[in-house]
Design a protein around this motif. Structure first.
Motif, short mmCIF file in Angstrom:
data_model
loop_
_atom_site.label_atom_id
_atom_site.label_comp_id
_atom_site.label_asym_id
_atom_site.label_seq_id
_atom_site.Cartn_x
_atom_site.Cartn_y
_atom_site.Cartn_z
N ALA A 172 -10.28 -32.12 18.53
CA ALA A 172 -10.18 -33.39 19.26
C ALA A 172 -9.43 -34.46 18.48
N THR A 173 -9.46 -34.36 17.15
CA THR A 173 -8.89 -35.44 16.33
C THR A 173 -7.53 -35.09 15.73
N ALA A 174 -7.17 -33.83 15.74
CA ALA A 174 -5.95 -33.38 15.03
C ALA A 174 -4.68 -34.16 15.40
N PRO A 175 -4.49 -34.53 16.68
CA PRO A 175 -3.24 -35.26 16.99
C PRO A 175 -3.16 -36.64 16.33
N TYR A 176 -4.29 -37.16 15.90
CA TYR A 176 -4.33 -38.56 15.44
C TYR A 176 -4.48 -38.72 13.93
N CYS A 177 -4.61 -37.62 13.22
CA CYS A 177 -4.81 -37.74 11.77
C CYS A 177 -3.84 -36.82 11.03
N VAL A 178 -3.68 -37.08 9.74
CA VAL A 178 -2.79 -36.24 8.92
C VAL A 178 -3.57 -35.44 7.89
N ALA A 179 -4.86 -35.72 7.77
CA ALA A 179 -5.65 -35.03 6.74
C ALA A 179 -7.10 -34.85 7.18
N TYR A 180 -7.72 -33.82 6.62
CA TYR A 180 -9.17 -33.62 6.77
C TYR A 180 -9.81 -33.56 5.40
N LYS A 181 -11.00 -34.14 5.33
CA LYS A 181 -11.69 -34.15 4.04
C LYS A 181 -13.12 -33.62 4.21
N PRO A 182 -13.27 -32.29 4.17
CA PRO A 182 -14.63 -31.74 4.18
C PRO A 182 -15.35 -32.12 2.87
N ASN A 183 -16.59 -32.57 3.05
CA ASN A 183 -17.39 -33.03 1.91
C ASN A 183 -18.31 -31.88 1.50
N LEU A 184 -18.06 -31.33 0.33
CA LEU A 184 -18.75 -30.10 -0.08
C LEU A 184 -20.27 -30.22 -0.04
N ALA A 185 -20.79 -31.42 -0.35
CA ALA A 185 -22.25 -31.61 -0.38
C ALA A 185 -22.87 -31.17 0.94
N PHE A 186 -22.17 -31.42 2.02
CA PHE A 186 -22.72 -31.16 3.35
C PHE A 186 -22.61 -29.68 3.75
N TYR A 187 -21.91 -28.90 2.97
CA TYR A 187 -21.89 -27.46 3.21
C TYR A 187 -22.80 -26.74 2.20
N GLU A 188 -22.70 -27.17 0.94
CA GLU A 188 -23.56 -26.59 -0.10
C GLU A 188 -25.04 -26.72 0.25
N ALA A 189 -25.39 -27.82 0.91
CA ALA A 189 -26.80 -28.08 1.21
C ALA A 189 -27.41 -26.99 2.09
N TYR A 190 -26.56 -26.22 2.75
CA TYR A 190 -27.07 -25.15 3.61
C TYR A 190 -26.83 -23.77 2.99
N GLY A 191 -26.71 -23.75 1.69
CA GLY A 191 -26.66 -22.48 0.96
C GLY A 191 -25.47 -21.60 1.33
N ILE A 192 -25.70 -20.31 1.29
CA ILE A 192 -24.64 -19.33 1.53
C ILE A 192 -24.01 -19.54 2.91
N GLU A 193 -24.85 -19.77 3.92
CA GLU A 193 -24.31 -19.97 5.27
C GLU A 193 -23.43 -21.22 5.35
N GLY A 194 -23.85 -22.26 4.62
CA GLY A 194 -23.06 -23.49 4.58
C GLY A 194 -21.71 -23.23 3.94
N MET A 195 -21.69 -22.46 2.86
CA MET A 195 -20.42 -22.18 2.20
C MET A 195 -19.54 -21.26 3.04
N ALA A 196 -20.18 -20.37 3.79
CA ALA A 196 -19.40 -19.53 4.71
C ALA A 196 -18.76 -20.40 5.79
N ALA A 197 -19.50 -21.42 6.24
CA ALA A 197 -18.94 -22.35 7.23
C ALA A 197 -17.77 -23.13 6.64
N PHE A 198 -17.93 -23.59 5.39
CA PHE A 198 -16.83 -24.30 4.72
C PHE A 198 -15.59 -23.42 4.69
N GLU A 199 -15.78 -22.18 4.27
CA GLU A 199 -14.67 -21.23 4.20
C GLU A 199 -14.04 -21.02 5.59
N GLY A 200 -14.91 -20.88 6.58
CA GLY A 200 -14.42 -20.66 7.95
C GLY A 200 -13.61 -21.84 8.47
#
Lengths: 287, 287
Positions: free
Chosen positions: A60-88
């Motif tokens: 939804a936002t891709a046409p309006y921005c030039v960058a994405y900044k995933p915040n690792l804390a919010f993926y790490e907090a969910y363990g292995i599944e969170g990191m798999a989501a980050f990777e995905g």
């Protein structure tokens, strides 16, 4: 991504917006769980929620921005599944939006051989374009991240939070502040083609002081929106001839609606910011 | 783990040794791969190598140390499998060696709501006892880690690397250095029951200055061994009446042998350090 390519994207999209992906499972919109339940197995629900929320926000936002900044804390907090989501999510961005800059917001930094491993993680394993790095440990904690073509260190200089006053504003005997030392010293290690600085939008006129020491570097600017910073003020004092700014908004976009239309509303919020940015870029003669 | 429990362990084992788990796949001992191949499927080899190496080192060194410090960089670098190994090793320690302090060496620190997520990750998800934290972003980046009973923030003060001189020794107009400000300011947030400081063994006599500002805090001391720090000097200037030191060795123990006997040799190296420590503790009247 090179500086030239980044500036081309800014001109093309008339935007210097970065969307922060702080994906908190406690803040998921209504109805998303039901959708995810249909498509994922029970044991994949965490992955499913994180992945579906993030990728819908991205679409939804891709046409309006030039960058994405995933915040690792919010993926790490969910363990292995969170990191798999980050990777995905990284893979999804690379496949579908290869021209968007990906900044892993991880604030890493350690002794040389450890920073080298972090660099390997983010620049080889995940292959993101940029990584936020903390400067406290000095040169050998930062330089291992600088040896990659087209990759960026985004070094903390003057952050957006209240705690930034505790140490970053400390003055030496000549009146030079810690964040100014970081700006000066780090330019012995990297340059404006491989290093950006984090400067919080809440710092207002301090952007003038930053630009005295880093006249050409890109600045990654969090703190517009939820943290109270002003886009106009940031641009007034921080913008340079080829823009030199990436302004991040996280919560103000991704949690703008808690309803089924969360992605649509996120897109609208991103577009509103993009339109303000287009005007600023036009007024500055950049686009 | 409380301070009292930690001190009991130190007295019981006559050791204040922390073994650092910087598990680098490029440095695995000969023959380990063949052993792992027999027990793991092809797609689990990375997990298997990391897990088997670490747990064998742990079994061999546990009698001689009171703490383990897995270094997150060395697990993150291997993606999801690496993080699964980290999780597995933490569980292995908790099941088999519940009296050992586990320090996740991750050097985290971010704005309040992000640090809160990191705290959740390490103190709830992984349930380790302690986490290394970087101070650059100030109070609200550190305090979210302090709200957990029996958990510890290990705050960077004066690190062991060359780059520590770049910013940590900066002096203000009154001659107070940045690391001293960190020691003073952070004592408004935490105390010697929930906060330790990282002070590199390479800093020698600086331990005297540290002890003026943090007379009772535990110090986590990396840099003995591979980085050149001296155990005697650290203890001479840094030891207090209930020890107050955790001295870390990583590479000097875990990579002491590259042969099949790597765990046995690691145990011997740990024991050598423990024996030196037992003598120092006895001379100081602590054990």
């Amino acid at each position: 991504m090179t500086r030239k390519e980044l500036i081309e994207q800014i001109r093309e999209k008339q935007s210097f917006l970065c969307v922060g992906l702080d994906t908190d499972l406690d803040k998921m919109p209504k109805g998303l769980k039901e959708i995810v339940k249909k498509e994922y197995e029970e044991e994949e629900m965490t992955f499913g929620m994180l992945f579906e929320f993030s990728t819908r926000i991205i679409d939804a936002t891709a046409p309006y921005c030039v960058a994405y900044k995933p915040n690792l804390a919010f993926y790490e907090a969910y363990g292995i599944e969170g990191m798999a989501a980050f990777e995905g999510i990284i893979e999804y961005l690379q496949e579908n939006y290869p021209k968007h800059l990906i900044i892993a917001d991880a604030k890493r930094g350690d002794i040389g051989n450890t920073s080298k491993m972090y660099a390997k993680t983010f620049f080889e394993q995940y292959n993101v374009d940029a990584l936020t790095v903390a400067p406290y440990m000095g040169e050998d904690s930062v330089t291992p991240f600088l040896g990659y073509d087209g990759k960026w260190v985004v070094l903390l200089a003057l952050t957006s939070n209240k705690g930034s006053h505790d140490f970053q504003l400390m003055k030496d005997e000549n009146g030079e502040r810690l964040f100014e030392k970081v700006l000066k010293k780090s330019q012995e290690w990297g340059n404006d083609e491989n290093m950006m600085y984090v400067v919080g939008a809440t710092q207002g006129q301090m952007f003038e002081d930053i630009r005295k020491l880093a006249p050409n570097h890109f600045l990654l600017v969090p703190g517009v929106g939820a943290q109270g910073g002003s886009l106009e003020e940031v641009c007034k004092y921080g913008m340079i001839k080829d823009c030199g700014l990436l302004v991040n908004s996280s919560r103000g976009i991704i949690y703008a609606s808690n309803e089924k239309d969360f992605d649509e509303v996120a897109g609208q919020k991103a577009q509103e910011l993009q339109q303000q940015m287009a005007k600023i870029l036009a007024d500055a003669g950049i686009c």
